[in-house]
Motif scaffolding. Structure first.
Motif, mmCIF file in Angstrom:
data_model
loop_
_atom_site.group_PDB
_atom_site.id
_atom_site.type_symbol
_atom_site.label_atom_id
_atom_site.label_comp_id
_atom_site.label_asym_id
_atom_site.label_seq_id
_atom_site.Cartn_x
_atom_site.Cartn_y
_atom_site.Cartn_z
ATOM 1 N N GLU A 211 0.838 -1.193 0.000
ATOM 2 C CA GLU A 211 0.000 0.000 0.000
ATOM 3 C C GLU A 211 0.868 1.236 0.000
ATOM 4 O OE1 GLU A 211 -2.332 -0.784 3.542
ATOM 5 O OE2 GLU A 211 -0.864 0.233 4.828
ATOM 6 N N GLU A 212 0.224 2.397 -0.085
ATOM 7 C CA GLU A 212 0.995 3.643 -0.105
ATOM 8 C C GLU A 212 0.903 4.329 1.257
ATOM 9 O OE1 GLU A 212 -0.708 6.472 -2.847
ATOM 10 O OE2 GLU A 212 -2.747 5.884 -2.359
ATOM 11 N N ASP A 213 1.968 5.036 1.612
ATOM 12 C CA ASP A 213 1.945 5.808 2.849
ATOM 13 C C ASP A 213 1.223 7.126 2.591
ATOM 14 O OD1 ASP A 213 2.435 6.392 5.501
ATOM 15 O OD2 ASP A 213 4.609 6.094 5.389
ATOM 16 N N ALA A 214 0.799 7.773 3.676
ATOM 17 C CA ALA A 214 0.154 9.087 3.561
ATOM 18 C C ALA A 214 1.205 10.175 3.778
ATOM 19 C CB ALA A 214 -0.945 9.193 4.610
ATOM 20 N N GLY A 215 0.809 11.426 3.635
ATOM 21 C CA GLY A 215 1.716 12.546 3.911
ATOM 22 C C GLY A 215 1.835 12.760 5.407
ATOM 23 N N LYS A 216 2.368 13.896 5.776
ATOM 24 C CA LYS A 216 2.609 14.161 7.190
ATOM 25 C C LYS A 216 2.091 15.556 7.517
ATOM 26 C CE LYS A 216 6.568 13.846 10.312
ATOM 27 N NZ LYS A 216 6.723 15.225 10.773
ATOM 28 N N LEU A 217 1.426 15.672 8.660
ATOM 29 C CA LEU A 217 0.933 16.985 9.079
ATOM 30 C C LEU A 217 1.930 17.587 10.066
ATOM 31 C CD1 LEU A 217 -2.884 16.418 9.696
ATOM 32 C CD2 LEU A 217 -1.741 17.337 7.670
#
Ligand code: ADP
Ligand code: MG
Ligand code: ZN
Length: 481
Positions: free
Chosen positions: A127-133
């Protein structure tokens, strides 16, 4: 009822970032860090009209992980959309895998002191990782960094086979070392490239059914995982003991207060509305490809360990320590190739090197000298050029300013004294100064000899050859004193 009447049941979902050069659906780099939003393109920023293309390397890496954990590999597999909204996920869905994961039905064997235990792997999917806040500390808002969006992940889901924090610790360490050996992930927990969701429930000992579980999200240190499991098991036991019921919920562990807090309850559990991603086609990993990947796998920790105990006669405990880290194991292999003295190399790594890195509070990977340096150090001691106590000083020096051990001892004047005349001089002066020890030795107290050798070592600043001192002391006391 008391704590001992309950059994803890734990299953893990481990996310590991893959160390491919590029992201899973575009050609942006996967490097950690960097100025925010510099490792992204229209695809991983989710611009309308862009199309993902699956990175073949990601599939190969995941297959490697599957084979190394004894999984069955699917010939045909697909990508699904997992729909949810969060500001770090610009597409509002994550491309993952749902009902046709790439790998399934595997296991990992863990060591628990004397015994071994198999922990089932339910599945491994990509799967793909998400961005970061990045949250503004003054509460003025949050900034989104999409460098991590689209970095490839594998999710490794275990069966609920673990029964204690200790088993979880062993499982995670084993999994981490396997992923490091096959070089699919750097597994840096502090950078988030290995993180675990910990599912935990309790049941009365002997019960057939599992209890209701809670899930602690995104744990990324061994220490907090162990603490969190102990805390959460106690919390659940107390509830049940007081006649209460466990609610299925998602929790967040707070390391500072040492407690878990609710993130979502069951009513607020998300419905991800999984469906096959229409932008991506099914992909296949043929039997031939699987075979090729299998052949390319390096030797795994289990097999290295077997070699260390059976071929080199290193103890089970020490072998475990060596193979539990690829860094140590590689250091051992290379230094042994040079010095041909496996036991000595193993001892240096496990006692001295470990002591120094603990003192300096550095990681194994930050050891500044090479395996060649360690191998040469062992040779110098084996040849009698230096004593092992000087060896320790050489090691300290290697940590400070790594260079060839031979240069260090020349520069420092640490070469062992094996000149008979010099040894004689030292021995005589120590004997003259310690008549009581001579008498003690003659009276059968062997410890007196140790004392005398110690004094002579001190006088020579650790440089005298201890075997020569030993035999010369005995000869002189017996014949001349
Ligand atoms: P989800 O995606 O909803 O979190 P899964 O059903 O795939 O769920 O389970 C996730 C993890 O929870 C697995 O690692 C599994 O072993 C573990 N698990 C399932 N039931 C229990 C239970 N009763 N107690 C502890 N762990 C459990
Ligand atoms: Mg889960
Ligand atoms: Zn991109």
């Amino acid at each position: 009822m008391s704590k001992e009447d309950y059994e803890i049941v734990i299953g893990l979902e481990v996310h590991s970032e893959l160390s491919t050069n590029t992201k899973i659906f575009c050609s942006c780099p996967t490097d950690f860090g960097g100025e925010p939003n510099t490792h992204c393109c229209p695809i991983c920023m989710a611009m309308p009209g862009t199309l993902p293309v699956l990175n073949e390397e990601v599939v190969k890496y995941a297959v490697k992980a599957g084979l190394a954990t004894n999984c069955e590999i699917a010939i045909e597999s697909k990508n699904d959309r997992k729909n949810y909204f969060y500001p770090d996920l610009p597409k509002a869905y994550q491309i993952s895998q749902y009902d046709e994961p790439l790998c399934k039905k595997g296991y990992i064997e863990i060591d628990l002191g004397e015994t071994k235990k198999k922990i089932g792997i339910t599945r491994i999917h990509i799967e793909e990782d998400a961005g970061k806040l990045n949250h503004d500390p003054y509460g003025r808002g949050s900034l989104v960094d999409l460098n991590r969006a689209g970095v490839p992940l594998i999710e490794i889901v275990s069966e609920p086979d673990m029964r204690s924090a200790e088993e979880v610790d062993a499982y995670l360490k084993k999994l981490k070392s396997i992923l490091e050996y096959i070089e699919v992930s750097d597994c840096k927990m502090q950078e988030g490239s290995l993180r675990a969701d910990v599912n935990i429930s309790i049941r009365k000992k002997g019960a057939k059914e599992f209890g209701t579980r809670t899930e602690m999200k995104n744990m990324n240190s061994f220490r907090s995982i162990v603490r969190a499991i102990e805390y959460e098991a106690d919390r659940q036991i107390e509830i049940i003991d007081n006649g209460g019921k466990i609610e299925q919920e998602t929790l967040r562990w707070d390391d500072v207060s040492g407690k878990t807090f609710q993130m979502r309850d069951k009513e607020n559990a998300q419905d991800y509305r999984y469906f096959p991603d229409p932008d991506l086609i099914k992909f296949t990993v043929s039997k031939e490809t699987q075979e090729l990947i299998k052949e390319s796998l390096p030797e795994l920790p289990e097999s290295r360990k077997k070699r260390y105990t059976e071929e080199y006669g290193i103890s089970e405990r020490d072998s475990n320590i060596l193979v539990s880290s690829k860094y140590y194991s590689d250091l051992f292999e290379k230094a042994n190739k040079i010095s041909n003295n496996p036991k000595a190399v193993s001892n240096w790594i496990i006692t001295e090197i470990t002591r120094v890195i603990n003192e300096k509070e550095i990681e194994q990977s930050e050891i500044p000298f090479s395996a060649e340096h360690l191998g040469e150090l062992v040779i110098l001691i084996d040849k009698g050029t230096i004593s092992s106590s000087i060896g320790k000083k050489v090691l300290e020096e290697l940590f400070e300013n790594p260079r060839k051990p031979e240069e260090i001892i020349k520069e420092k004047g640490w070469i062992q004294i094996s000149d008979e005349n010099v040894i004689e001089e030292i021995v005589v002066s120590v004997l003259d100064a310690n008549p009581q020890s001579i008498a003690d030795f003659k009276a059968g107290k062997d410890r007196a000899l140790g004392f005398l050798v110690g004094q002579a070592m001190k006088q020579s600043k650790g440089k005298a050859n201890p075997q020569m001192l030993n035999s010369r002391f005995i000869e002189l006391i017996n014949n001349k004193y």
